[in-house]
Design a protein around this motif. Structure first.
Motif, short mmCIF file in Angstrom:
data_model
loop_
_atom_site.label_atom_id
_atom_site.label_comp_id
_atom_site.label_asym_id
_atom_site.label_seq_id
_atom_site.Cartn_x
_atom_site.Cartn_y
_atom_site.Cartn_z
N TYR A 196 0.85 -1.20 -0.16
CA TYR A 196 0.08 0.01 -0.09
C TYR A 196 0.90 1.46 0.05
O TYR A 196 0.64 2.29 -0.81
N THR A 197 2.02 1.10 0.90
CA THR A 197 2.89 2.30 1.13
C THR A 197 3.40 2.87 -0.33
O THR A 197 3.32 3.97 -0.71
N PHE A 198 3.96 1.81 -0.94
CA PHE A 198 4.98 2.17 -2.12
C PHE A 198 4.17 1.92 -3.50
O PHE A 198 4.96 2.12 -4.44
N TRP A 268 -0.40 15.94 0.32
CA TRP A 268 -0.77 16.65 -0.85
C TRP A 268 -1.23 18.00 -0.52
O TRP A 268 -0.99 18.86 -1.69
N HIS A 269 -1.34 18.24 0.58
CA HIS A 269 -1.75 19.78 0.91
C HIS A 269 -0.51 20.62 1.38
O HIS A 269 -0.32 21.82 1.27
N VAL A 270 0.49 19.66 1.86
CA VAL A 270 1.57 20.21 2.74
C VAL A 270 2.90 20.43 1.61
O VAL A 270 3.55 21.71 1.52
N TYR A 271 3.06 19.38 0.75
CA TYR A 271 4.24 19.15 0.07
C TYR A 271 3.90 19.67 -1.48
O TYR A 271 2.99 19.25 -1.97
N THR A 272 4.78 20.39 -2.15
CA THR A 272 4.67 20.83 -3.51
C THR A 272 4.65 19.65 -4.18
O THR A 272 3.87 19.40 -5.13
N ASP A 273 5.88 18.77 -4.18
CA ASP A 273 5.98 17.57 -4.88
C ASP A 273 5.70 16.41 -3.77
O ASP A 273 6.69 15.83 -3.43
N PHE A 274 4.45 16.19 -3.58
CA PHE A 274 4.56 15.38 -2.34
C PHE A 274 4.76 13.71 -2.71
O PHE A 274 4.87 13.03 -1.78
N VAL A 278 8.89 12.31 1.92
CA VAL A 278 8.99 11.21 2.99
C VAL A 278 8.01 11.05 3.87
O VAL A 278 7.30 10.05 4.26
N GLY A 279 7.44 12.35 4.23
CA GLY A 279 6.00 12.42 5.05
C GLY A 279 4.95 11.72 4.36
O GLY A 279 3.84 11.25 5.08
N THR A 280 4.92 11.52 2.97
CA THR A 280 3.90 11.06 2.13
C THR A 280 3.71 9.69 2.56
O THR A 280 2.46 9.15 2.69
#
Length: 403
Positions: A196-198, A268-274, A278-280
């Motif tokens: 799921y994660t990757f 997807w709201h925090v990172y420009t290239d989410f 790593v947080g994604t």
């Protein structure tokens, strides 16, 4: 003399029934849920129903796939691998074919009416096969994708299942008893969480089998976990002992996920290239762990408190699979008309749930259960002769779901 099959576990039947009821509440809410698209949509939508569906969507299908793994285990008892595949083909493929040809087309037709189609159902149906696959075309299995996936899993993994119940397979599972000690049972979730994660960002859920690589593998690990846990009673005992831990993690994780959702702090709201952050992947891993923990908690509590037979249980076991096949078509037909009236969403939703339940159960009781041909088409076992002791065996609900 044939060996005795393992005793039936009533809690698995109750959990399956409750899971299908959850599917009923989920699909009944879809016409009224804010933000999510569906076949029929009400003009006004509800954020509260969105929260309900977002919550149940995290574990309803994982739970059904897990239980389906236990069903496959019971159906293999006293059967060869070929016999198992033959039975699964009859119980899964025939209802799937019925669904594609008869049950699902009215859903697509009603949706097309909302999109401007002017013909009658006969006009729609006669051209359905030349239009291609849904959503561009009109040929679909809609909510019955679950049955297709289960059929594929049972055919492909039948050799593994047969080996696991053999003497060598049982010896292998006994050697793995160490996983039932302490918290080691949670190792079962690692493969599914990694998938799921990757993979989920690259391969979003489609339920079409084609290009659904992430979820095709993700659901598989629930089936395998269900089969392995019921094949080794120590694993199920471990889930029961660790039920409070599972619930604590599931509950806490759900609170965290919703805190991030409600404050728009998802990756997807925090990172420009989410997709590179790593947080994604931490967020996705947490989402997958939460799903597994809800399944483990529900199974653990079910084993503790629901392992009781009831006079109504055999009837409900027969009803649950045809009910699953029928319910979404009933919902779509009902809500096509309901969305056009001015009553508030709460009344519309309540009406949808209650009437869908009554109609689906009425069709089962009056037109499916009494007749051999209908039982065959809906994947039920043949009706027992009068005076013959009824054989009790787990029947997939979804003998066998959208999702």
């Amino acid at each position: 003399m044939q060996p005795q099959s393992p005793p039936r576990q009533a809690y698995l039947d109750w959990l399956r029934i409750l899971a299908i009821l959850c599917v009923l509440f989920f699909h009944s809410a879809m016409p009224y849920v804010a933000e999510w698209s569906w076949h029929i949509k009400n003009k006004e939508t509800s954020n509260m129903l969105l929260e309900f569906n977002d919550f149940t969507h995290r574990f309803r299908m994982p739970l059904l796939f897990f239980i389906s793994g236990t069903v496959s285990y019971y159906m293999l008892q006293r059967r060869t691998g070929g016999g198992f595949i033959g039975l699964r083909f009859r119980r899964l493929f025939i209802p799937l074919l019925l669904g594609i040809l008869v049950i699902v087309p009215p859903q697509v037709y009603m949706e097309r009416l909302t999109q401007g189609f002017k013909g009658n159902f006969r006009d729609f149906y006669t051209h359905m096969f030349s239009t291609g696959a849904y959503p561009k075309g009109n040929l679909s299995w809609h909510h019955l994708w679950f049955i297709c996936y289960l059929l594929l899993y049972d055919i492909v993994f039948a050799p593994l299942f047969v080996w696991l119940i053999s003497a060598k397979g049982k010896a292998f599972l006994q050697k793995a008893d160490w996983m039932a000690k302490g918290k080691f049972i949670y190792l079962l979730l690692i493969p599914g969480v990694l998938v799921y994660t990757f993979m989920v960002l690259k391969f979003p859920e489609t339920n079409t089998l084609v290009n659904d690589y992430a979820f095709l593998l993700y659901w598989l690990f629930y089936v395998l976990a269900g089969f392995i846990c019921i094949a080794n009673p120590a694993f199920m005992d471990s889930l029961e002992r660790n039920r409070r831990t599972s619930l604590t993690i599931a509950f806490t994780g759900t609170l965290l996920i919703n805190y991030l959702r409600w404050n728009k702090l998802e990756p997807w709201h925090v990172y420009t290239d989410f997709k590179l952050a790593v947080g994604t992947y931490v967020f996705l891993a947490i989402s997958a762990v939460v799903a597994w923990m809800w399944v483990f908690a529900i199974v653990g509590y079910g084993k503790k408190y629901l392992n009781r037979k009831s006079p109504v249980l055999p009837y409900l076991n027969e009803a649950v699979y045809p009910f699953y096949i029928l319910h979404q078509t009933v919902i779509v037909l009902l809500t096509y008309y309901i969305v056009g009236v001015s009553d508030d969403i709460a009344l519309k939703y309540s009406f949808t749930v209650i009437v869908t339940f009554v109609i689906s159960m009425g069709i089962f009781h009056l037109f499916i259960r009494p007749f051999g041909v209908m039982r065959f088409l809906f994947g039920m076992k043949p009706r027992q002769r009068i005076g013959k002791k009824e054989e009790t065996r787990i029947v997939l609900p979804v003998e066998s779901a959208t999702a």
